[in-house]
Design a protein around this motif. Sequence first.
Motif, PDB file in Angstrom:
ATOM      1  N   ILE A  55       0.862  -1.176   0.000  1.00  0.00           N
ATOM      2  CA  ILE A  55       0.000   0.000   0.000  1.00  0.00           C
ATOM      3  C   ILE A  55       0.898   1.225   0.000  1.00  0.00           C
ATOM      4  CG2 ILE A  55      -1.757   1.260   1.289  1.00  0.00           C
ATOM      5  CD1 ILE A  55      -2.717  -1.459   2.342  1.00  0.00           C
ATOM      6  N   VAL A  56       0.704   2.123  -0.981  1.00  0.00           N
ATOM      7  CA  VAL A  56       1.562   3.304  -1.114  1.00  0.00           C
ATOM      8  C   VAL A  56       0.819   4.606  -0.856  1.00  0.00           C
ATOM      9  CG1 VAL A  56       3.210   2.212  -2.658  1.00  0.00           C
ATOM     10  CG2 VAL A  56       1.208   3.328  -3.615  1.00  0.00           C
ATOM     11  N   GLY A  57      -0.443   4.546  -0.571  1.00  0.00           N
ATOM     12  CA  GLY A  57      -1.213   5.749  -0.278  1.00  0.00           C
ATOM     13  C   GLY A  57      -2.589   5.371   0.226  1.00  0.00           C
ATOM     14  N   LYS A  58      -3.450   6.389   0.372  1.00  0.00           N
ATOM     15  CA  LYS A  58      -4.806   6.117   0.854  1.00  0.00           C
ATOM     16  C   LYS A  58      -5.582   5.235  -0.111  1.00  0.00           C
ATOM     17  CE  LYS A  58      -5.572  10.193   3.691  1.00  0.00           C
ATOM     18  NZ  LYS A  58      -6.399  11.365   3.900  1.00  0.00           N
ATOM     19  N   THR A  59      -5.417   5.476  -1.408  1.00  0.00           N
ATOM     20  CA  THR A  59      -6.182   4.709  -2.388  1.00  0.00           C
ATOM     21  C   THR A  59      -5.297   3.951  -3.362  1.00  0.00           C
ATOM     22  OG1 THR A  59      -6.284   6.578  -3.902  1.00  0.00           O
ATOM     23  CG2 THR A  59      -8.072   6.368  -2.290  1.00  0.00           C
ATOM     24  N   GLY A  60      -3.989   4.025  -3.212  1.00  0.00           N
ATOM     25  CA  GLY A  60      -3.104   3.388  -4.178  1.00  0.00           C
ATOM     26  C   GLY A  60      -2.286   2.268  -3.590  1.00  0.00           C
ATOM     27  N   GLY A  79       1.303 -18.405 -14.758  1.00  0.00           N
ATOM     28  CA  GLY A  79       2.719 -18.604 -14.512  1.00  0.00           C
ATOM     29  C   GLY A  79       3.596 -17.390 -14.774  1.00  0.00           C
ATOM     30  N   ILE A  80       3.045 -16.290 -15.253  1.00  0.00           N
ATOM     31  CA  ILE A  80       3.802 -15.061 -15.524  1.00  0.00           C
ATOM     32  C   ILE A  80       3.397 -14.021 -14.489  1.00  0.00           C
ATOM     33  CG2 ILE A  80       4.288 -13.265 -17.211  1.00  0.00           C
ATOM     34  CD1 ILE A  80       3.403 -15.273 -19.369  1.00  0.00           C
ATOM     35  N   GLN A  81       4.408 -13.370 -13.905  1.00  0.00           N
ATOM     36  CA  GLN A  81       4.125 -12.374 -12.867  1.00  0.00           C
ATOM     37  C   GLN A  81       4.224 -10.963 -13.429  1.00  0.00           C
ATOM     38  OE1 GLN A  81       6.637 -13.115  -9.484  1.00  0.00           O
ATOM     39  NE2 GLN A  81       5.422 -14.874  -8.822  1.00  0.00           N
ATOM     40  N   TYR A  82       3.294 -10.125 -12.991  1.00  0.00           N
ATOM     41  CA  TYR A  82       3.228  -8.726 -13.410  1.00  0.00           C
ATOM     42  C   TYR A  82       3.196  -7.838 -12.180  1.00  0.00           C
ATOM     43  CZ  TYR A  82       1.676 -10.744 -17.840  1.00  0.00           C
ATOM     44  OH  TYR A  82       1.595 -11.473 -18.987  1.00  0.00           O
ATOM     45  N   MET A  83       3.820  -6.654 -12.294  1.00  0.00           N
ATOM     46  CA  MET A  83       3.706  -5.636 -11.268  1.00  0.00           C
ATOM     47  C   MET A  83       2.644  -4.658 -11.745  1.00  0.00           C
ATOM     48  SD  MET A  83       6.546  -3.096  -9.575  1.00  0.00           S
ATOM     49  CE  MET A  83       7.562  -4.458  -9.046  1.00  0.00           C
ATOM     50  N   VAL A  84       1.627  -4.458 -10.945  1.00  0.00           N
ATOM     51  CA  VAL A  84       0.466  -3.674 -11.342  1.00  0.00           C
ATOM     52  C   VAL A  84       0.266  -2.543 -10.339  1.00  0.00           C
ATOM     53  CG1 VAL A  84      -2.014  -3.779 -11.796  1.00  0.00           C
ATOM     54  CG2 VAL A  84      -0.591  -5.742 -12.328  1.00  0.00           C
ATOM     55  N   GLY A  85       0.003  -1.342 -10.854  1.00  0.00           N
ATOM     56  CA  GLY A  85      -0.362  -0.212 -10.022  1.00  0.00           C
ATOM     57  C   GLY A  85      -1.867  -0.106  -9.956  1.00  0.00           C
ATOM     58  N   VAL A  86      -2.399   0.016  -8.753  1.00  0.00           N
ATOM     59  CA  VAL A  86      -3.853   0.023  -8.566  1.00  0.00           C
ATOM     60  C   VAL A  86      -4.241   1.244  -7.756  1.00  0.00           C
ATOM     61  CG1 VAL A  86      -5.806  -1.244  -7.612  1.00  0.00           C
ATOM     62  CG2 VAL A  86      -3.878  -2.500  -8.569  1.00  0.00           C
ATOM     63  N   SER A  87      -5.240   1.996  -8.255  1.00  0.00           N
ATOM     64  CA  SER A  87      -5.836   3.095  -7.501  1.00  0.00           C
ATOM     65  C   SER A  87      -7.339   3.030  -7.706  1.00  0.00           C
ATOM     66  CB  SER A  87      -5.286   4.445  -7.972  1.00  0.00           C
ATOM     67  OG  SER A  87      -5.727   4.727  -9.273  1.00  0.00           O
ATOM     68  N   GLU A  88      -8.065   3.977  -7.129  1.00  0.00           N
ATOM     69  CA  GLU A  88      -9.524   3.973  -7.294  1.00  0.00           C
ATOM     70  C   GLU A  88      -9.929   4.239  -8.739  1.00  0.00           C
ATOM     71  OE1 GLU A  88     -11.447   6.636  -4.623  1.00  0.00           O
ATOM     72  OE2 GLU A  88     -11.104   5.366  -2.885  1.00  0.00           O
ATOM     73  N   GLN A  89      -9.160   5.060  -9.441  1.00  0.00           N
ATOM     74  CA  GLN A  89      -9.525   5.447 -10.790  1.00  0.00           C
ATOM     75  C   GLN A  89      -8.858   4.604 -11.873  1.00  0.00           C
ATOM     76  OE1 GLN A  89      -8.101   7.782  -8.629  1.00  0.00           O
ATOM     77  NE2 GLN A  89     -10.032   8.642  -7.913  1.00  0.00           N
ATOM     78  N   ASN A  90      -7.755   3.904 -11.572  1.00  0.00           N
ATOM     79  CA  ASN A  90      -6.957   3.314 -12.631  1.00  0.00           C
ATOM     80  C   ASN A  90      -6.277   2.036 -12.163  1.00  0.00           C
ATOM     81  OD1 ASN A  90      -5.639   3.049 -15.042  1.00  0.00           O
ATOM     82  ND2 ASN A  90      -4.199   4.721 -14.711  1.00  0.00           N
ATOM     83  N   ILE A  91      -6.133   1.103 -13.105  1.00  0.00           N
ATOM     84  CA  ILE A  91      -5.315  -0.090 -12.914  1.00  0.00           C
ATOM     85  C   ILE A  91      -4.374  -0.147 -14.099  1.00  0.00           C
ATOM     86  CG2 ILE A  91      -5.279  -2.600 -12.768  1.00  0.00           C
ATOM     87  CD1 ILE A  91      -8.113  -2.452 -11.643  1.00  0.00           C
TER      88      ILE A  91
END
Length: 122
Positions: free
Chosen positions: A61-66, A75-87
Motif C-alpha cells: 500500500i503506497v497511499g490512501k487509495t493506491g 505462470g507469468i508475474q506482473y507488477m500492477v499499479g492500482v488506484s480507485e480510478q486506474n489499474i
Amino acid sequence: MEERRSKVSSGDTFSVVLALFGTIGVIILTYYGSRWYATRFAKTHGSLTGAKHIKVVDRLIVGKTGSIVIIEVAGIQYMVGVSEQNIQILTQLEEPIPEEKKQEISKESFLSVFKSFTQKEK
C-alpha cells in the motif's frame, strides 16, 4: 406471597441450565459445520475467492487509495499499479518472486510467545 416468589424450584433451575447448554451446543455445532462446509467448498471449487488462474503474490500500500500489486497469471508475474480510478501494468517480472506460504500459528509458538511475555513482567 413473598415466600412463593423467593422460592425457585429445582425443576426451573434445571430447565434453564439445560437450555443454556443446548444453546451452546447449537453454536458449537454451527461453527464446526460451517468450517467443514467451507473446506469442502474450497476443495471442489478451487478457491473461496473463485479465482483459478490469477493469484496475488504480494501487495504494498503506497497511499490512501493506491497500491502496488504483484499478480501471477498463467505462470507469468506482473507488477500492477492500482488506484480507485486506474489499474495499470507497470512491468512484467523477468524472474518470478516465490509466493510465501502463510505461517500457521501452532500451540507451541503461542506458548513460547506467552512465556516470553510472562517472563518479561517478572
